[in-house]
Enzyme design. Structure first.
Site, PDB file in Angstrom:
ATOM      1  CG  ASP A  99      -0.090  -0.174   2.524  1.00 25.23           C
ATOM      2  OD1 ASP A  99       1.133   0.061   2.492  1.00 25.23           O
ATOM      3  OD2 ASP A  99      -0.689  -0.539   3.554  1.00 25.23           O
ATOM      4  CD  GLU A 121       0.710  -6.597   3.201  1.00 22.48           C
ATOM      5  OE1 GLU A 121       1.647  -7.136   3.817  1.00 22.48           O
ATOM      6  OE2 GLU A 121       0.466  -5.392   3.291  1.00 22.48           O
ATOM      7  CD  GLU A 135       0.010   4.465   4.480  1.00 20.93           C
ATOM      8  OE1 GLU A 135      -0.988   5.096   4.912  1.00 20.93           O
ATOM      9  OE2 GLU A 135       1.175   4.845   4.700  1.00 20.93           O
ATOM     10  CG  HIS A 208       5.824   4.685  10.486  1.00 22.27           C
ATOM     11  ND1 HIS A 208       5.209   4.890   9.266  1.00 22.27           N
ATOM     12  CD2 HIS A 208       5.628   3.390  10.785  1.00 22.27           C
ATOM     13  CE1 HIS A 208       4.684   3.745   8.852  1.00 22.27           C
ATOM     14  NE2 HIS A 208       4.913   2.823   9.750  1.00 22.27           N
ATOM     15  NE  ARG A 210       3.426  10.176   4.096  1.00 21.25           N
ATOM     16  CZ  ARG A 210       4.299  10.994   3.546  1.00 21.25           C
ATOM     17  NH1 ARG A 210       4.008  12.253   3.373  1.00 21.25           N
ATOM     18  NH2 ARG A 210       5.482  10.570   3.160  1.00 21.25           N
ATOM     19  CG  HIS A 241       9.938   6.155  10.375  1.00 20.79           C
ATOM     20  ND1 HIS A 241      10.281   7.171   9.518  1.00 20.79           N
ATOM     21  CD2 HIS A 241       9.357   5.203   9.607  1.00 20.79           C
ATOM     22  CE1 HIS A 241       9.912   6.851   8.286  1.00 20.79           C
ATOM     23  NE2 HIS A 241       9.349   5.651   8.312  1.00 20.79           N
TER      24      HIS A 241
HETATM   25  C1  UD1 Z   1       6.346   5.123   4.016  1.00 26.27           C
HETATM   26  C2  UD1 Z   1       5.010   4.672   3.438  1.00 26.27           C
HETATM   27  C3  UD1 Z   1       4.180   3.977   4.510  1.00 26.27           C
HETATM   28  C4  UD1 Z   1       4.971   2.878   5.203  1.00 26.27           C
HETATM   29  C5  UD1 Z   1       6.301   3.427   5.683  1.00 26.27           C
HETATM   30  C6  UD1 Z   1       7.149   2.312   6.254  1.00 26.27           C
HETATM   31  C7  UD1 Z   1       3.973   6.095   1.735  1.00 26.27           C
HETATM   32  C8  UD1 Z   1       3.211   7.329   1.459  1.00 26.27           C
HETATM   33  N1  UD1 Z   1       4.256   5.849   3.017  1.00 26.27           N
HETATM   34  O1  UD1 Z   1       6.043   6.110   4.987  1.00 26.27           O
HETATM   35  O2  UD1 Z   1       3.033   3.420   3.907  1.00 26.27           O
HETATM   36  O3  UD1 Z   1       4.229   2.427   6.299  1.00 26.27           O
HETATM   37  O4  UD1 Z   1       7.012   4.017   4.590  1.00 26.27           O
HETATM   38  O5  UD1 Z   1       8.156   2.804   7.085  1.00 26.27           O
HETATM   39  O6  UD1 Z   1       4.326   5.366   0.836  1.00 26.27           O
HETATM   40  N2  UD1 Z   1      13.686   8.750   5.844  1.00 26.27           N
HETATM   41  C9  UD1 Z   1      15.075   8.708   5.854  1.00 26.27           C
HETATM   42  N3  UD1 Z   1      15.673   7.523   5.542  1.00 26.27           N
HETATM   43  C10 UD1 Z   1      14.984   6.407   5.259  1.00 26.27           C
HETATM   44  C11 UD1 Z   1      13.592   6.454   5.256  1.00 26.27           C
HETATM   45  C12 UD1 Z   1      12.952   7.629   5.542  1.00 26.27           C
HETATM   46  O7  UD1 Z   1      15.728   9.689   6.132  1.00 26.27           O
HETATM   47  O8  UD1 Z   1      15.609   5.359   4.985  1.00 26.27           O
HETATM   48  C13 UD1 Z   1      13.003  10.024   6.172  1.00 26.27           C
HETATM   49  C14 UD1 Z   1      13.097  11.062   5.048  1.00 26.27           C
HETATM   50  O9  UD1 Z   1      13.231  12.336   5.605  1.00 26.27           O
HETATM   51  C15 UD1 Z   1      11.732  10.922   4.366  1.00 26.27           C
HETATM   52  C16 UD1 Z   1      10.830  10.643   5.565  1.00 26.27           C
HETATM   53  O10 UD1 Z   1      11.621   9.782   6.387  1.00 26.27           O
HETATM   54  O11 UD1 Z   1      11.368  12.085   3.675  1.00 26.27           O
HETATM   55  C17 UD1 Z   1       9.516  10.025   5.256  1.00 26.27           C
HETATM   56  O12 UD1 Z   1       9.652   8.904   4.376  1.00 26.27           O
HETATM   57  P1  UD1 Z   1       8.411   8.505   3.409  1.00 26.27           P
HETATM   58  O13 UD1 Z   1       8.790   7.305   2.641  1.00 26.27           O
HETATM   59  O14 UD1 Z   1       7.934   9.686   2.663  1.00 26.27           O
HETATM   60  O15 UD1 Z   1       7.248   8.168   4.411  1.00 26.27           O
HETATM   61  P2  UD1 Z   1       7.145   7.103   5.565  1.00 26.27           P
HETATM   62  O16 UD1 Z   1       6.480   7.765   6.703  1.00 26.27           O
HETATM   63  O17 UD1 Z   1       8.429   6.420   5.768  1.00 26.27           O
HETATM   64  N1  UDP Z   2      11.282  -3.077  11.467  1.00 26.27           N
HETATM   65  C1  UDP Z   2      12.689  -3.166  11.413  1.00 26.27           C
HETATM   66  N2  UDP Z   2      13.434  -2.306  12.159  1.00 26.27           N
HETATM   67  C2  UDP Z   2      12.875  -1.350  12.968  1.00 26.27           C
HETATM   68  C3  UDP Z   2      11.447  -1.250  12.999  1.00 26.27           C
HETATM   69  C4  UDP Z   2      10.684  -2.130  12.226  1.00 26.27           C
HETATM   70  O1  UDP Z   2      13.234  -4.016  10.727  1.00 26.27           O
HETATM   71  O2  UDP Z   2      13.626  -0.609  13.630  1.00 26.27           O
HETATM   72  C5  UDP Z   2      10.467  -3.980  10.636  1.00 26.27           C
HETATM   73  C6  UDP Z   2       9.306  -4.715  11.288  1.00 26.27           C
HETATM   74  O3  UDP Z   2       9.694  -5.968  11.804  1.00 26.27           O
HETATM   75  C7  UDP Z   2       8.331  -4.876  10.134  1.00 26.27           C
HETATM   76  C8  UDP Z   2       8.574  -3.659   9.296  1.00 26.27           C
HETATM   77  O4  UDP Z   2       9.857  -3.165   9.652  1.00 26.27           O
HETATM   78  O5  UDP Z   2       8.653  -6.012   9.344  1.00 26.27           O
HETATM   79  C9  UDP Z   2       7.522  -2.624   9.566  1.00 26.27           C
HETATM   80  O6  UDP Z   2       7.882  -1.424   8.975  1.00 26.27           O
HETATM   81  P1  UDP Z   2       7.159  -0.060   9.279  1.00 26.27           P
HETATM   82  O7  UDP Z   2       6.545  -0.103  10.625  1.00 26.27           O
HETATM   83  O8  UDP Z   2       8.148   1.000   8.972  1.00 26.27           O
HETATM   84  O9  UDP Z   2       6.056   0.006   8.133  1.00 26.27           O
HETATM   85  P2  UDP Z   2       4.556  -0.554   8.003  1.00 26.27           P
HETATM   86  O10 UDP Z   2       4.563  -2.017   8.226  1.00 26.27           O
HETATM   87  O11 UDP Z   2       3.722   0.211   8.981  1.00 26.27           O
HETATM   88  O12 UDP Z   2       4.182  -0.182   6.614  1.00 26.27           O
END
Ligand code: UD1
Ligand code: UDP
Length: 370
Positions: A99, A121, A135, A208, A210, A241
């Protein structure tokens, strides 16, 4: 001579990587398939730590992440990046997961180019487009586009059928996240962190989403801080996160509580093993709601809705909402009542038996090579 079928898997965030790497490995073992991996790079550090752990190497990387990125930028960069790649590669099928905006924008690009999509999924629903946001919209839009729907559970399949998706295109496979979990959790795991916390009930926290940034997240952290400070036999670990907004709120509210450790995101191997040894988890994550029931670790879900009702029915998850008092009450009750706790702490496997990737690979093999 028969040509190999070209399968492209596209993913870009941590949870997609955890759930797609087992499938990449399974597909690479099939004769007649030419398997390629494209990372969108929606995540960076959190993505590469997973691909490194599973030793899955990308053939292409769009590298789109920017700090504090918004949905417009992610969608635009991915659709445009995918257009060029799809033109060059002409895959027979593209597989996306779940998603995220990576999955949605990739499916949209495939739709524009008339390339078949397989959705891993598929069928999770809250039927509230604002929660989880974006999502719920993403996964529903992908269902409209996809040709193959790999549903993790019976309930997910029922959702798809009720929306008019053809039954012959929906396959119940289990969740590939459980495949990953079965490879990481070890009985002999130890870590300095767990050694330091020995004797305490370890509470694992992640947050984390949004739609929770701002007031809801402040409420979560205030509730957690109150409960931990009232229970000296507990210690909380919060692998944060990397979203800078999450860090700002966490630093603001949690930093001065001695028994709450904010640490960097953990590698999937360490995280799964820490989960397995935790007393209780508080989270707004999706994937953790699937993994925890398999490990028998109770979870307080800090959200208003869940698309994973199977864990609630199994008794392992409790939906606590996002108010400070709601989370405080649920958390306190579970710490103080052995009866309530033991009712929830039962290992259940509503999301599969660890063979979801093999099932998906078998279906694709049947469809494409037989
Ligand atoms: C995204 C997904 C969400 C998922 C989540 C898993 C969308 C809109 N959201 O949300 O569905 O649950 O990932 O974690 O697709 N950042 C870093 N390094 C990283 C990752 C993130 O610095 O490796 C920071 C950056 O500033 C980035 C911000 O996190 O801009 C947000 O990342 P983004 O992928 O936009 O949204 P998530 O909240 O991670
Ligand atoms: N996870 C990880 N390291 C962390 C936190 C989570 O490997 O520090 C794993 C967790 O076991 C799960 C996945 O990341 O498999 C969940 O990711 P997240 O919560 O970022 O996204 P969501 O599942 O909500 O989309």
């Amino acid at each position: 001579m028969k040509q190999n079928k070209r399968i492209l898997l596209v993913f870009g965030t941590r949870p997609e990587a955890i759930k797609m790497c087992p499938l990449v490995k399974e597909l690479k073992g099939i004769d007649g398939f030419d398997v390629k991996v494209c990372l969108t790079g929606q995540h960076k550090e959190m993505l590469y730590s997973v691909t490194k752990h599973f030793e899955v190497f990308a053939d292409y990387d769009l590298g789109i992440m920017r700090s504090g990125q918004g949905l417009f930028e992610i969608t635009e960069r991915i659709t445009k990046g995918m257009r060029s790649l799809l033109m060059n590669l002409s895959p027979d099928i593209v597989l996306v997961h779940g998603d995220t905006t990576t999955a949605f924008a990739t499916a949209l690009a495939c739709f524009y180019m008339k390339i078949p999509v397989g959705h891993v999924e598929a069928g999770l629903r809250t039927y509230d487009a604002q929660s989880p946001y974006p999502e719920e919209f993403n996964r529903r839009a992908i269902s409209v586009i996809a040709k193959y729907h790999f549903a993790p559970t019976y309930r997910a399949k029922e959702n798809l059928l009720s929306e008019g998706i053809k039954e012959s295109s929906v396959f119940i496979t289990g969740n590939t996240g459980i495949d990953a979990l079965f490879t990481t959790v070890r009985d002999d795991y130890r870590s300095d962190l767990l050694d330091e916390l020995s004797g305490k009930r370890v509470i694992l926290i992640t947050a984390h989403r949004r739609e929770n940034l701002g007031e809801p997240m402040r409420n979560m952290f205030k509730a957690i801080k109150r409960v931990i400070s009232e229970h000296p036999d507990t210690a909380a670990v919060y692998p944060i996160h990397l979203n800078p907004e999450v860090r700002r709120i966490a630093d603001d509210i949690l930093k001065d509580e001695e028994r709450i450790r904010i640490i960097e995101p953990l590698d999937v191997f360490d995280f799964h093993n820490l989960m397995a040894r935790s007393y209780l988890i508080l989270t707004d994550s999706g994937g953790i709601q699937e993994e925890a029931p398999s490990l028998g670790v109770p979870v307080i879900v800090m959200r208003e809705t869940t698309e994973r009702p199977e864990g609630i029915s199994a008794g392992t998850l409790k939906l606590a909402g996002v108010s400070e008092d709601g989370i405080y009450d649920s958390f306190t009750r579970l710490l103080n009542s052995d009866e309530e706790y033991s009712k929830m702490a039962k290992a259940q496997n509503p999301y599969g038996d660890g063979n979801a990737s093999r099932r998906i690979a078998d279906i694709l093999k049947r469809e494409f090579t037989d």
